[in-house]
Write a protein that holds these residues in place. Structure first.
Motif, PDB file in Angstrom:
ATOM      1  N   ASN A   1       0.869  -1.172   0.000  1.00 23.60           N
ATOM      2  CA  ASN A   1       0.000   0.000   0.000  1.00 23.60           C
ATOM      3  C   ASN A   1       0.913   1.232   0.000  1.00 23.60           C
ATOM      4  OD1 ASN A   1      -3.039   0.977   0.835  1.00 23.60           O
ATOM      5  ND2 ASN A   1      -1.472   2.319   1.661  1.00 23.60           N
ATOM      6  N   VAL A   2       0.995   1.894  -1.144  1.00 18.16           N
ATOM      7  CA  VAL A   2       1.931   3.004  -1.315  1.00 18.16           C
ATOM      8  C   VAL A   2       1.193   4.332  -1.154  1.00 18.16           C
ATOM      9  CG1 VAL A   2       3.564   4.119  -2.880  1.00 18.16           C
ATOM     10  CG2 VAL A   2       3.345   1.613  -2.867  1.00 18.16           C
ATOM     11  N   PRO A   3       1.557   5.119  -0.124  1.00 22.50           N
ATOM     12  CA  PRO A   3       0.878   6.403   0.079  1.00 22.50           C
ATOM     13  C   PRO A   3       1.554   7.529  -0.692  1.00 22.50           C
ATOM     14  CG  PRO A   3       2.396   6.013   1.885  1.00 22.50           C
ATOM     15  CD  PRO A   3       2.536   4.829   0.934  1.00 22.50           C
ATOM     16  N   ILE A   4       0.745   8.477  -1.117  1.00 24.75           N
ATOM     17  CA  ILE A   4       1.264   9.746  -1.627  1.00 24.75           C
ATOM     18  C   ILE A   4       0.649  10.847  -0.776  1.00 24.75           C
ATOM     19  CG2 ILE A   4       1.245  11.364  -3.559  1.00 24.75           C
ATOM     20  CD1 ILE A   4       1.466   9.037  -5.444  1.00 24.75           C
ATOM     21  N   VAL A   5       1.497  11.655  -0.194  1.00 23.04           N
ATOM     22  CA  VAL A   5       1.060  12.676   0.755  1.00 23.04           C
ATOM     23  C   VAL A   5       0.215  13.742   0.059  1.00 23.04           C
ATOM     24  CG1 VAL A   5       1.847  14.540   2.274  1.00 23.04           C
ATOM     25  CG2 VAL A   5       2.995  12.303   2.324  1.00 23.04           C
TER      26      VAL A   5
ATOM     27  N   LEU B   1      -2.441   2.025  -4.532  1.00 21.70           N
ATOM     28  CA  LEU B   1      -2.049   3.429  -4.416  1.00 21.70           C
ATOM     29  C   LEU B   1      -3.038   4.160  -3.528  1.00 21.70           C
ATOM     30  CD1 LEU B   1       0.037   5.513  -5.524  1.00 21.70           C
ATOM     31  CD2 LEU B   1      -1.678   6.079  -7.263  1.00 21.70           C
ATOM     32  N   GLU B   2      -2.508   4.949  -2.600  1.00 23.06           N
ATOM     33  CA  GLU B   2      -3.372   5.653  -1.649  1.00 23.06           C
ATOM     34  C   GLU B   2      -3.005   7.124  -1.533  1.00 23.06           C
ATOM     35  OE1 GLU B   2      -4.463   5.810   3.124  1.00 23.06           O
ATOM     36  OE2 GLU B   2      -2.974   4.391   2.402  1.00 23.06           O
ATOM     37  N   PRO B   3      -3.927   8.032  -1.844  1.00 21.03           N
ATOM     38  CA  PRO B   3      -3.724   9.446  -1.491  1.00 21.03           C
ATOM     39  C   PRO B   3      -3.920   9.603   0.011  1.00 21.03           C
ATOM     40  CG  PRO B   3      -5.848   9.145  -2.578  1.00 21.03           C
ATOM     41  CD  PRO B   3      -5.187   7.802  -2.573  1.00 21.03           C
ATOM     42  N   TYR B   4      -2.874  10.022   0.713  1.00 23.26           N
ATOM     43  CA  TYR B   4      -2.889  10.021   2.183  1.00 23.26           C
ATOM     44  C   TYR B   4      -2.974  11.447   2.723  1.00 23.26           C
ATOM     45  CZ  TYR B   4      -1.715   8.655   6.942  1.00 23.26           C
ATOM     46  OH  TYR B   4      -1.751   8.447   8.291  1.00 23.26           O
TER      47      TYR B   4
ATOM     48  N   VAL C   1      -0.598   0.588 -11.858  1.00 22.47           N
ATOM     49  CA  VAL C   1      -0.979   0.310 -10.474  1.00 22.47           C
ATOM     50  C   VAL C   1      -2.181  -0.638 -10.460  1.00 22.47           C
ATOM     51  CG1 VAL C   1      -2.032   1.375  -8.439  1.00 22.47           C
ATOM     52  CG2 VAL C   1      -0.012   2.417  -9.496  1.00 22.47           C
ATOM     53  N   ASP C   2      -2.174  -1.596  -9.535  1.00 21.20           N
ATOM     54  CA  ASP C   2      -3.190  -2.646  -9.517  1.00 21.20           C
ATOM     55  C   ASP C   2      -4.516  -2.198  -8.920  1.00 21.20           C
ATOM     56  OD1 ASP C   2      -1.363  -4.975 -10.303  1.00 21.20           O
ATOM     57  OD2 ASP C   2      -0.295  -4.034  -8.651  1.00 21.20           O
ATOM     58  N   ALA C   3      -4.451  -1.373  -7.871  1.00 20.51           N
ATOM     59  CA  ALA C   3      -5.675  -0.931  -7.193  1.00 20.51           C
ATOM     60  C   ALA C   3      -5.481   0.491  -6.691  1.00 20.51           C
ATOM     61  CB  ALA C   3      -6.022  -1.865  -6.036  1.00 20.51           C
ATOM     62  N   LEU C   4      -6.577   1.227  -6.636  1.00 11.08           N
ATOM     63  CA  LEU C   4      -6.545   2.603  -6.139  1.00 11.08           C
ATOM     64  C   LEU C   4      -7.505   2.734  -4.971  1.00 11.08           C
ATOM     65  CD1 LEU C   4      -5.622   5.570  -6.448  1.00 11.08           C
ATOM     66  CD2 LEU C   4      -7.554   5.902  -8.007  1.00 11.08           C
ATOM     67  N   ASN C   5      -6.994   3.223  -3.865  1.00  7.67           N
ATOM     68  CA  ASN C   5      -7.829   3.527  -2.708  1.00  7.67           C
ATOM     69  C   ASN C   5      -8.323   4.960  -2.879  1.00  7.67           C
ATOM     70  OD1 ASN C   5      -9.044   3.732  -0.247  1.00  7.67           O
ATOM     71  ND2 ASN C   5      -7.187   3.564   0.967  1.00  7.67           N
TER      72      ASN C   5
ATOM     73  N   LEU D   1      -8.526  -2.038 -10.056  1.00 12.91           N
ATOM     74  CA  LEU D   1      -9.446  -2.272  -8.952  1.00 12.91           C
ATOM     75  C   LEU D   1      -9.582  -1.014  -8.100  1.00 12.91           C
ATOM     76  CD1 LEU D   1      -8.059  -5.781  -7.954  1.00 12.91           C
ATOM     77  CD2 LEU D   1     -10.143  -5.308  -9.260  1.00 12.91           C
ATOM     78  N   VAL D   2     -10.783  -0.790  -7.595  1.00 11.01           N
ATOM     79  CA  VAL D   2     -11.075   0.420  -6.825  1.00 11.01           C
ATOM     80  C   VAL D   2     -11.644   0.032  -5.463  1.00 11.01           C
ATOM     81  CG1 VAL D   2     -12.334   2.609  -6.766  1.00 11.01           C
ATOM     82  CG2 VAL D   2     -11.590   1.642  -8.966  1.00 11.01           C
ATOM     83  N   THR D   3     -11.151   0.698  -4.419  1.00 11.15           N
ATOM     84  CA  THR D   3     -11.679   0.472  -3.080  1.00 11.15           C
ATOM     85  C   THR D   3     -11.811   1.812  -2.353  1.00 11.15           C
ATOM     86  OG1 THR D   3     -11.449  -0.856  -1.060  1.00 11.15           O
ATOM     87  CG2 THR D   3      -9.430   0.128  -1.966  1.00 11.15           C
ATOM     88  N   TYR D   4     -12.481   1.771  -1.219  1.00 11.11           N
ATOM     89  CA  TYR D   4     -12.549   2.895  -0.297  1.00 11.11           C
ATOM     90  C   TYR D   4     -12.357   2.316   1.102  1.00 11.11           C
ATOM     91  CZ  TYR D   4     -14.542   6.055   3.126  1.00 11.11           C
ATOM     92  OH  TYR D   4     -14.729   6.813   4.255  1.00 11.11           O
ATOM     93  N   ARG D   5     -11.513   2.957   1.919  1.00  9.43           N
ATOM     94  CA  ARG D   5     -11.237   2.436   3.257  1.00  9.43           C
ATOM     95  C   ARG D   5     -12.012   3.207   4.307  1.00  9.43           C
ATOM     96  NH1 ARG D   5      -5.627   2.198   3.606  1.00  9.43           N
ATOM     97  NH2 ARG D   5      -5.355   4.069   4.849  1.00  9.43           N
ATOM     98  N   THR D   6     -12.943   2.508   4.944  1.00 14.79           N
ATOM     99  CA  THR D   6     -13.728   3.121   6.002  1.00 14.79           C
ATOM    100  C   THR D   6     -13.041   2.923   7.347  1.00 14.79           C
ATOM    101  OG1 THR D   6     -15.976   3.315   6.885  1.00 14.79           O
ATOM    102  CG2 THR D   6     -15.163   1.083   6.519  1.00 14.79           C
TER     103      THR D   6
END
Length: 366
Positions: free
Chosen positions: A79-83, A120-123, A166-170, A199-204
């Motif tokens: 899980n790779v964050p981008i600030v 990939l995660e926008p953090y 990228v395989d999935a985007l949060n 693939l697309v997800t959302y983290r609650t």
């Protein structure tokens, strides 16, 4: 140029292209998600070929340490964050941090020859990192969603997710005060899907219930469970910082039991069933998008708070991981987990897995 030479050049280019494509993360869904998205009746597990065993990276991760941690924990996903800079907890504006995006790209390139999936995660980095993402309460909801889609998701898809396969985007992380705006949340996922084929997800965020004495918590849980945004994603991600006990220390056995009957404040929360309900409601696999515990005493009272105790306790952290492993490992609806957090080992990194925890994580899904 002769016809023969032209044909030879074309053949060489094709061979080089095929070689590059094959060796660029051959298990990456980035190359084949056009195919997998058209396969009827396949589960997400088959898309990833196995359960996800991932690691969340600290925002200040060291690339060399990340590569070591992948091998140490035997991970198949990162899980790779981008600030994303956010000036205040009430701001509706935000911007991508350039150095963070650049480093993420550098890391993804280094993973080219490893069989590692990328999420990939926008953090959100709020008030210079002094405020957690769960405290973000924008002063203008419409402006927030417009800016998040166009200034963050759109740019990351164009500059990172698509060109680097990228395989999935949060699409978002623990939007505690924004999640209730279902139409906006659903539009956010639709916006991503129009521009990105992975693939697309959302983290609650995690939740609490206490049916015996706090029915309002149960009502909030039901609202979360019925949120239409979960109908839109490929898999449902949860930041699994559930509050289990008030004990200084715990055995694996009592933590395993607590996941189906929490003892903190005698809430008697059945976390396992409440999580499973999301799968039953939406027919989507469940992924622990963050699973972490401080390596201290009282690690289960507020796992999201690293300062509950200053008594270091590697075994307590390990017991927490083992309890989750016992309860969820064999559930078909549980897609896997992502360890919070790896890639940096400074003394202040209380969530970095202890050696005891690393052994459990290494052998999870082995």
């Amino acid at each position: 140029m002769t016809k023969k030479k032209t044909i030879i050049i074309i053949l060489v280019c094709l061979c080089l292209g095929l070689f590059y494509a094959y060796n660029f993360n051959v298990n990456s869904r980035g190359y084949i998600n056009d195919i997998i998205n058209n396969i009827e009746g396949k589960t997400l597990n088959s898309k990833f070929e196995t359960k996800i065993k991932s690691g969340n990276l600290s925002t200040d991760y060291n690339i060399d340490q990340v590569l070591k941690d992948i091998d140490k924990l035997q991970l198949n996903t990162l899980n790779v964050p981008i600030v994303i800079n956010v000036s205040s907890r009430t701001s509706s504006n935000m911007s991508i941090e350039g150095w963070s995006e650049k480093r993420a790209i550098e890391l993804i390139k280094k993973l080219r020859f490893k069989k590692i999936n990328i999420i990939l995660e926008p953090y959100p980095w709020i008030e210079n990192g002094s405020v957690g993402e769960t405290e973000w309460k924008p002063d203008n909801i419409e402006e927030f969603f417009y800016n998040w889609e166009n200034d963050v998701l759109g740019k990351l898809i164009k500059d990172v997710a698509v060109p680097y396969h990228v395989d999935a985007l949060n699409a978002g992380t623990s939007f505690v005060y924004m999640e209730q705006y279902e139409d906006n949340m659903c539009h956010m996922i639709d916006y991503v899907r129009e521009r990105y084929k992975g693939l697309v997800t959302y983290r609650t965020n995690f939740w609490v219930t206490a049916a015996d004495f706090a029915p309002e918590y149960t009502e909030k849980y039901k609202s979360k469970l019925n949120n239409q945004v979960f109908s839109k994603v490929d898999f449902i991600s949860i930041a699994a910082y559930f509050e289990l006990t008030e004990n200084e220390t715990n055995t694996v056995e009592n933590l395993t039991k607590a996941l189906e009957n929490t003892t903190k404040f005698n809430r008697k929360q059945n976390i396992k069933q409440e999580i499973k309900n999301f799968n039953e409601k939406w027919n989507k696999p469940i992924f622990f998008g963050e699973l972490g515990f401080p390596k201290t005493n009282k690690a289960t009272e507020e796992p999201h708070n690293p300062l509950m105790s200053n008594i270091m306790n590697n075994k307590e952290q390990a017991n927490c991981f083992e309890a989750y492993k016992n309860v969820f490992r064999n559930e078909s609806w549980n897609l896997g987990f992502s360890v919070f957090a790896i890639g940096e080992t400074s003394d202040d990194k209380r969530y970095y897995p202890s050696n005891e925890s690393a052994e459990i994580i290494k052998n999870w899904y082995s």
